[in-house]
Design a protein around this motif. Structure first.
Motif, PDB file in Angstrom:
ATOM      1  N   MET A 225       0.840  -1.221   0.000  1.00 51.37           N
ATOM      2  CA  MET A 225       0.000   0.000   0.000  1.00 51.37           C
ATOM      3  C   MET A 225       0.866   1.260   0.000  1.00 51.37           C
ATOM      4  SD  MET A 225      -3.250   1.041   2.157  1.00 51.37           S
ATOM      5  CE  MET A 225      -4.133   0.007   1.019  1.00 51.37           C
TER       6      MET A 225
ATOM      7  N   PHE B  22       1.302   5.194   0.736  1.00 50.84           N
ATOM      8  CA  PHE B  22       0.695   6.294   1.480  1.00 50.84           C
ATOM      9  C   PHE B  22       1.184   7.622   0.916  1.00 50.84           C
ATOM     10  CE2 PHE B  22      -1.105   3.336   4.091  1.00 50.84           C
ATOM     11  CZ  PHE B  22      -0.168   2.483   4.668  1.00 50.84           C
TER      12      PHE B  22
ATOM     13  N   THR C 123     -19.427  11.899  12.733  1.00 46.52           N
ATOM     14  CA  THR C 123     -19.456  10.457  12.509  1.00 46.52           C
ATOM     15  C   THR C 123     -20.747   9.882  13.068  1.00 46.52           C
ATOM     16  OG1 THR C 123     -17.153  10.563  13.142  1.00 46.52           O
ATOM     17  CG2 THR C 123     -18.033   8.391  12.734  1.00 46.52           C
ATOM     18  N   ILE C 124     -21.186  10.425  14.199  1.00 48.32           N
ATOM     19  CA  ILE C 124     -22.420   9.948  14.822  1.00 48.32           C
ATOM     20  C   ILE C 124     -23.643  10.651  14.240  1.00 48.32           C
ATOM     21  CG2 ILE C 124     -23.709   9.710  16.998  1.00 48.32           C
ATOM     22  CD1 ILE C 124     -21.265   7.898  16.882  1.00 48.32           C
TER      23      ILE C 124
ATOM     24  N   ARG D 239     -13.460  10.308   4.506  1.00 48.25           N
ATOM     25  CA  ARG D 239     -12.747   9.093   4.877  1.00 48.25           C
ATOM     26  C   ARG D 239     -13.389   8.458   6.106  1.00 48.25           C
ATOM     27  NH1 ARG D 239      -8.791  13.324   5.239  1.00 48.25           N
ATOM     28  NH2 ARG D 239      -8.113  12.586   7.267  1.00 48.25           N
TER      29      ARG D 239
ATOM     30  N   ASN E 296     -24.019   7.616  12.214  1.00 51.23           N
ATOM     31  CA  ASN E 296     -24.055   6.238  12.704  1.00 51.23           C
ATOM     32  C   ASN E 296     -25.439   5.974  13.306  1.00 51.23           C
ATOM     33  OD1 ASN E 296     -23.880   3.939  14.499  1.00 51.23           O
ATOM     34  ND2 ASN E 296     -21.677   4.032  14.220  1.00 51.23           N
TER      35      ASN E 296
ATOM     36  N   LEU F  91     -11.783   3.256  14.289  1.00 50.17           N
ATOM     37  CA  LEU F  91     -11.385   4.428  15.057  1.00 50.17           C
ATOM     38  C   LEU F  91     -12.031   4.299  16.439  1.00 50.17           C
ATOM     39  CD1 LEU F  91      -9.709   6.878  14.312  1.00 50.17           C
ATOM     40  CD2 LEU F  91     -11.795   8.070  13.716  1.00 50.17           C
TER      41      LEU F  91
ATOM     42  N   LEU G  85     -15.922   3.700  16.827  1.00 56.32           N
ATOM     43  CA  LEU G  85     -16.927   4.628  16.279  1.00 56.32           C
ATOM     44  C   LEU G  85     -17.177   4.430  14.797  1.00 56.32           C
ATOM     45  CD1 LEU G  85     -16.667   8.319  17.449  1.00 56.32           C
ATOM     46  CD2 LEU G  85     -18.208   6.508  18.175  1.00 56.32           C
ATOM     47  N   SER G  86     -16.110   4.070  14.065  1.00 56.17           N
ATOM     48  CA  SER G  86     -16.310   3.867  12.641  1.00 56.17           C
ATOM     49  C   SER G  86     -15.220   2.955  12.084  1.00 56.17           C
ATOM     50  CB  SER G  86     -16.321   5.203  11.892  1.00 56.17           C
ATOM     51  OG  SER G  86     -15.266   5.998  12.344  1.00 56.17           O
TER      52      SER G  86
ATOM     53  N   ILE H 138     -12.505   2.287   9.295  1.00 54.44           N
ATOM     54  CA  ILE H 138     -11.718   3.123   8.390  1.00 54.44           C
ATOM     55  C   ILE H 138     -10.823   2.216   7.548  1.00 54.44           C
ATOM     56  CG2 ILE H 138     -11.724   5.196   9.843  1.00 54.44           C
ATOM     57  CD1 ILE H 138      -9.086   4.361  11.011  1.00 54.44           C
TER      58      ILE H 138
ATOM     59  N   GLU I 299      -7.112   1.075   5.716  1.00 57.13           N
ATOM     60  CA  GLU I 299      -5.766   0.941   6.253  1.00 57.13           C
ATOM     61  C   GLU I 299      -4.954   2.226   6.085  1.00 57.13           C
ATOM     62  OE1 GLU I 299      -3.655  -2.287   4.476  1.00 57.13           O
ATOM     63  OE2 GLU I 299      -1.922  -2.040   5.790  1.00 57.13           O
ATOM     64  N   GLU I 300      -5.154   2.873   4.948  1.00 55.80           N
ATOM     65  CA  GLU I 300      -4.407   4.098   4.683  1.00 55.80           C
ATOM     66  C   GLU I 300      -4.780   5.185   5.694  1.00 55.80           C
ATOM     67  OE1 GLU I 300      -4.544   5.572   0.677  1.00 55.80           O
ATOM     68  OE2 GLU I 300      -3.771   7.529   1.287  1.00 55.80           O
ATOM     69  N   GLU I 301      -6.092   5.303   5.959  1.00 56.99           N
ATOM     70  CA  GLU I 301      -6.547   6.298   6.921  1.00 56.99           C
ATOM     71  C   GLU I 301      -5.995   5.976   8.314  1.00 56.99           C
ATOM     72  OE1 GLU I 301      -7.865   9.089   6.695  1.00 56.99           O
ATOM     73  OE2 GLU I 301      -8.565   9.497   8.739  1.00 56.99           O
TER      74      GLU I 301
END
Ligand code: SF4
Lengths: 383, 90
Positions: free
Chosen positions: A1, A3, A198-199, A250, A257, B48, B55-56, B58, B60-62
């Motif tokens: 991967m 980055f 996120t929530i 991202r 959620n 995360l 919570l979420s 994600i 691998e990059e993040e």
């Protein structure tokens, strides 16, 4: 991967920096970052230094430790000092001053106050100490509320009766609304919270664009994220758009959620009003446990004073939290109020504007620029 | 308590309590995954984590980006990791 490497990032920041300068040329902009995590990034990474001086970043109320009113700290200490109690809290809350000392002081005076990483750790303390009453000091915005809610449900499922929650959860939307309604401040846009989104997702922010006609961009926490979201806000303004945008795709999903929102709903309900440090009482801005969870509600289980306490005279956290003054403009900043001896809440959490500025910002180029300006203009009423 | 820390799911520990073991920088601890299970969480995924709750999900990059960013914070991240290390979620 593969980055994204540092070089490419630096290039990106430089490019954004130029675009920001171009888009903002000749005008003044005030942009509020709602979340304390962003405040921290801004000071730590010197974001102000790379922005043109006509862009002013205003630090918002999104640091849960900072906005807790003094009276609630006193209530927490009263519970902690009750007989047979083990009081558990996030470490950040330990040093927040109440009207007569902090939880740390209460511990030194003999109260059993323990810090925990998670509400589930508090639950374990309760399981391991069945002869004690274990209370968890629940604070935070929607990022931490579902965690408290799930812990509560588990306590109920396990039939753990010696566990309760002192609920101080607050919701971000009413605070943003209070700021938009405040006559003190004219803002041009918002850097929206990342993890809270996120929530709750992006829909709850729509009133900001529709009713108040201000753009908002939910943003990540890295320096590049913050710079990019500032660019996105300015671009919206330049294009004559006004939208809820997502820079942090991202992690943040449009709908949030759903499961997290559901467990909050199941376990908690809105309080008619709640006091916020600096912002005063805000309607429907906080949560309490639903009556079905009364047996786990510390406010029902314990006698708490519940008295409203005014902030110390010297403290100007209120103005800092509303973005009316900058941290260094507070009379006690860096003299009697420091991270070691905080007078106000904003100096306690590393996400508080005063602590972030004290730790990093005062060494920045922007600070030097400001010092030169400040010494040129006499400040009225200052001795 | 406001830092979101990325961790990788190592194994599911308890189904009804929705507990999984994660690895953060070599530290292995239990967290609750109830908020992300409905998204189809599986072993090997990155999440995360806030105050002992994922919570979420994600990618691998993040996760790598976030970890790098957190490391740049120095002491605050160390403190958070220490707290996580002291955690004994069951
Ligand atoms: S310097 Fe201290 S008292 Fe003044 S606003 Fe900041 S935290 Fe509050």
């Amino acid at each position: 991967m593969k980055f994204v490497d540092e070089f490419r990032r630096r290039d990106l920041v430089k490019k954004l920096q130029d675009q920001i300068a171009e888009l903002s040329a000749g005008k003044q902009f005030k942009i509020m970052e709602v979340c304390g995590g962003h405040t921290h990034t801004i000071y730590k990474h010197g974001i102000e230094d790379i922005l043109p001086s006509n862009i002013d970043l205003i630090h918002g109320p999104g640091c849960p430790v900072c906005v807790i009113p003094m009276g609630r700290i006193d209530d927490a200490i009263a519970i902690a000092k009750s007989p047979n109690v083990i009081f558990t809290t996030y470490g950040d809350m330990m040093r927040v001053p109440g009207s007569d000392g902090s939880l740390l002081d209460a511990r030194a005076a003999g109260a059993d106050v323990r810090f925990v990483y998670s509400p589930l750790d508090a639950l374990k303390v309760a399981r391991d100490n069945s002869d004690k009453e274990v209370v968890f000091f629940a604070i935070g915005f929607e990022t931490t509320t579902p965690s408290t809610a799930l812990t509560l449900k588990r306590a109920k499922d396990e039939g753990l009766t010696n566990f309760s929650i002192f609920c101080n959860h607050i919701t971000i939307i009413p605070a943003i609304k209070a700021i938009l309604d405040s006559p003190d401040l004219r803002l041009d846009g918002f850097i929206g919270p990342g993890h809270v989104s996120t929530i709750i997702g992006l829909r709850p922010y729509q009133f900001i664009t529709q009713k108040y006609k201000k753009p908002i961009v939910a943003a990540g926490f890295e320096p590049l994220d913050v710079v990019q979201s500032i660019y996105m806000i300015l671009k919206q303004i330049a294009d004559g758009r006004c939208e809820v945008e997502n820079q942090y795709k991202r992690v943040v999903r449009e709908e949030g959620n759903i499961h997290g929102l559901r467990v909050m709903q199941e376990t908690m309900e809105l309080r008619p009003f709640f006091e916020w440090r600096g912002l005063g009482f805000i309607n429907q801005s906080a949560l309490k446990l639903r009556p079905e969870f009364e047996a786990w509600d510390a406010e029902v289980k314990f006698e708490i004073p519940g008295v409203r306490v005014a902030d110390p005279k010297a403290c100007q956290c209120g103005e800092v939290l509303k973005g009316v003054i900058k941290p260094w403009e507070c009379r006690v900043f860096g003299t009697s109020c420091t991270p070691e001896t905080p007078i106000g809440t904003c100096m306690v959490s590393s996400e508080g504007a005063c602590a972030a500025y004290y730790n990093y910002g005062r060494f920045s180029m922007a600070a030097q620029r400001r010092n030169i300006q400040v010494s040129d203009i006499p400040v009225i009423g200052e001795q | 308590m406001c830092l979101g820390i990325p961790g990788q799911i190592i194994e599911f520990v308890h189904e009804t309590n929705q507990i999984a073991k994660i690895d953060v920088n070599g530290v292995r601890r239990n967290v609750n995954v109830g908020l992300v299970l409905p998204d189809g969480l599986k072993v090997g995924d990155w999440v995360l984590v806030h105050v002992g709750f994922a919570l979420s999900i994600i990618d691998e990059e993040e996760a790598a980006r976030t970890l790098k960013f957190l490391e740049s914070m120095g002491q605050e991240f160390k403190d958070e990791l220490d707290e996580l290390m002291a955690s004994q979620i069951e």
